[in-house]
Design an enzyme around this catalytic site. Structure first.
Site: not given
Ligand code: F6R
Length: 608
Positions: A488, A481, A27, A74, A504
């Site tokens: 990451e 994904e 966390r 965090w 494009h």
């Protein structure tokens, strides 16, 4: 987004807190700290960086006592530093506090306290809570906390102790998760169940706004007005083994390999005789018939599964379906009324933006569903019904098995809703069910056969600076994904793009050092993907193709070929992402990255 843990009982609190923090480190891992009550006051130890730094600190400077609070951080307000680490102690040295979340009006509260002569030791929003509680304390910690809560805005899970009530911890939550662990002559508080599993499987998930008071002998729950309320005790089905690495070098690798089982679990009991059975959701067909539009809201990886979900739902229900990044949805003034069905997708069930988007939808009368992995988390508790993904605890920060099980859940949901609405064709349903049933074995084969090819590819390209991932239709989200996984955990820049969009603009990037990963399994868009690959090759680009076994054209074109088993087109994202998860994993490990705890990230994003 910070993990908190608290203990009252006969054991050494420090040991229980460290064990809990180890399970909660996913966390946040900018710093960690513990505070223990030792008869004369509160003693604190803190260290910047991973939990091991705190363990080292404690090894040379131990703390003894049977009541304590611990935190893994965090950083939101204030850089990672010892001063900004939790627990924070009040100006009079009597209150200790740990916090997960953000106190949004902390500046105003801090200015008020500064004007009263209180000195601050940190830059955090949390420290105001310690000082305010100290001011408010008249002999009853829960009453002091209840008084302070009236003044706090934002999201929080808080746990506090006070020197003058040395037998108890008081905790509360609003927008951040909190669970009470029930022991025998000991009790616990934690952000998440794995922190408690070594000691107990009996838990109470705290409701929003509730206050818990725990001592060795009891747990009492109160509402904001301090009226005692009853909590619902449940026995968690999670096990400690599931929360261990079990011989794998990283949780991420373990979780990648758990996918065959996780997918099998997700479809178990929900498909029989070539039909999908979603009766567990208790959906009322009459209510469903009033639905005119569907919106899928989610963040990150869950959003990409929602993008595949949109294609599936539109195909099987014929209802217009939009996907929304939850953080955008909240501020975009979307049209929400009772004819809208909102589907929130979340592994943790705690993502602040997704939760808030849901709340807005509920307030305006929309119907709500969730696809979620964590039982008892906030999102399932907010919605009308939840289709659980049954992936088991996902500890690695990079989501893997949660994603593939979300995709399987969306296939079930799309077909199930289609059947209830009378828009899904029975042959189509049977085809998808057979495809779903075949998946666990196919993913298993993929994990055994293709690892060598993927490892080679990772070795070859680990030093490039940029990657492009392209796909179309069902596999456009696979491109997004795949790119997210790579960036990451390896910190290599990667972009996911719709194959047809290359010409494009992004085609300008292509040169002989620039790899493009093309996801082109059998299906409606395969030919078009092959053309896109040709366009890249014509510009001397390097191409890795993910294609269906036996695609000879792909073999000829590819610089590296990664093959997946043949499957139903709608389910191909589930197979196609697996080698891309591995590619990210092996690239990151070869670069020496900390795969399970990538820099700047945390698993459960409970702040906006
Ligand atoms: C990426 C990742 C994140 C999460 C996102 C949403 O690997 O894990 O992008 O998908 O933070 O989290 P949940 O699904 O818990 O709502």
């Amino acid at each position: 987004m910070c993990g908190i843990v608290a203990y009252v009982g006969p054991r050494e609190a420090t040991e229980v807190l460290l064990e809990g923090l180890r399970r909660l480190e996913y966390r946040g891992y900018d710093s960690a700290g513990v505070a223990v009550m030792n008869g004369s006051g509160i003693s604190v130890r803190k260290a910047v960086g991973r939990l091991s730094a705190l363990e080292h600190e404690l090894a040379g400077n131990a703390l003894h006592g049977g009541l304590g609070i611990g935190h893994t951080r965090w950083a939101t307000h204030g850089a990672p530093s010892v001063a900004n680490s939790h627990p924070h102690i009040s100006y009079d040295g009597k209150v200790g506090v740990i916090h997960n979340g953000i106190v949004e009006n902390y500046r105003e509260l801090k200015n008020e306290l500064l004007a009263q002569g209180v000195t601050f030791k940190s830059d955090t929003d949390t420290e105001v809570v310690a000082h305010l509680v100290a001011r408010e304390f008249r002999g009853d910690l829960k009453a002091a906390l209840a008084g302070v809560l009236k003044r706090l805005r934002g999201a929080y899970a808080l746990a506090l102790c006070h020197v003058d009530q040395p037998d108890r911890v008081v905790a509360t939550r609003m927008g951040s998760p909190l669970v009470v662990g029930l022991g025998d002559g000991e009790n616990f508080i934690a952000s998440d169940v794995p922190a408690l599993l070594k000691y107990t499987r009996r838990v109470i998930f705290l409701d929003e706004g509730q206050i818990a008071e725990i001592t060795r002998d009891g747990v009492h729950l109160y509402d904001r007005e301090l009226r005692e309320v009853k909590g619902k005790e449940v026995r968690t089905s999670l096990t400690l083994e599931a929360a261990e690495k079990e011989g794998y070098e990283h949780f991420m690798l373990k979780e990648i390999h758990e996918q065959p089982h996780a997918i099998a679990e997700t479809i178990r009991g929900r498909v029989t005789d070539e039909r999908v059975d979603l009766s567990e959701l208790g959906l009322d067909p009459a209510v469903l018939k009033g639905v005119r539009r569907i919106a899928v809201v989610a963040c990150g990886t869950s959003l990409y599964s929602g993008m595949v979900g949109k294609y599936l739902i539109e195909h099987f229900t014929k209802l217009p379906t939009e996907t929304w990044s939850a953080s955008e949805f909240r501020y975009a003034d979307p049209v929400i009324d009772p004819s809208l069905l909102v589907i929130a997708v979340s592994q943790s069930g705690e993502t602040a933006d997704t939760l808030e988007a849901l709340r807005i939808c509920k307030q305006r009368g929309a119907r709500t569903l969730a696809v979620c992995n964590v039982m008892g988390s906030s999102i399932p508790r907010t919605v009308d019904a939840t289709l659980y993904t049954r992936a088991g605890p996902e500890i690695g920060v990079a989501s893997t098995k949660a994603y593939t099980t979300q995709l399987a859940a969306f296939a079930l949901l799309a077909v199930g809703l289609g059947r209830m609405l009378g828009t899904a064709d029975a042959a189509d349903e049977a085809r998808i069910v057979r495809g779903l049933e075949a998946l666990p074995a196919q993913v298993k084969a993929l994990l055994t056969d293709d690892i060598v090819a993927v490892k080679r590819c990772a070795k070859r390209y680990k030093d490039v600076f940029n990657f492009m991932y392209i796909g179309r239709h069902y596999n456009y989200p696979t491109a997004m994904e795949g790119a997210l996984k790579l960036k990451e955990i390896s910190y290599i820049h990667a972009e996911g793009y719709a194959g047809g969009e290359m010409k494009h603009g992004p085609l300008a990037l292509v040169e002989d050092t620039f790899p493009t990963i093309a996801i082109a399994p059998r299906g409606r868009t395969r030919e078009k993907m092959v053309s896109n690959v040709q366009e890249v090759k014509a510009r001397k680009g390097v191409v890795v193709i993910v294609s269906t076994h036996g695609d000879e054209e792909a073999r000829e074109l590819a610089d590296y070929l990664i093959e997946i088993p043949d499957c139903e087109e709608e389910l191909s994202p589930i197979l196609a992402i697996v080698p891309l998860q591995l590619l990210a994993y092996y690239t990151a490990t070869q670069l020496g990255r900390d795969v399970d705890k990538p820099r700047n990230l945390a698993k459960s994003v409970t702040v906006e």
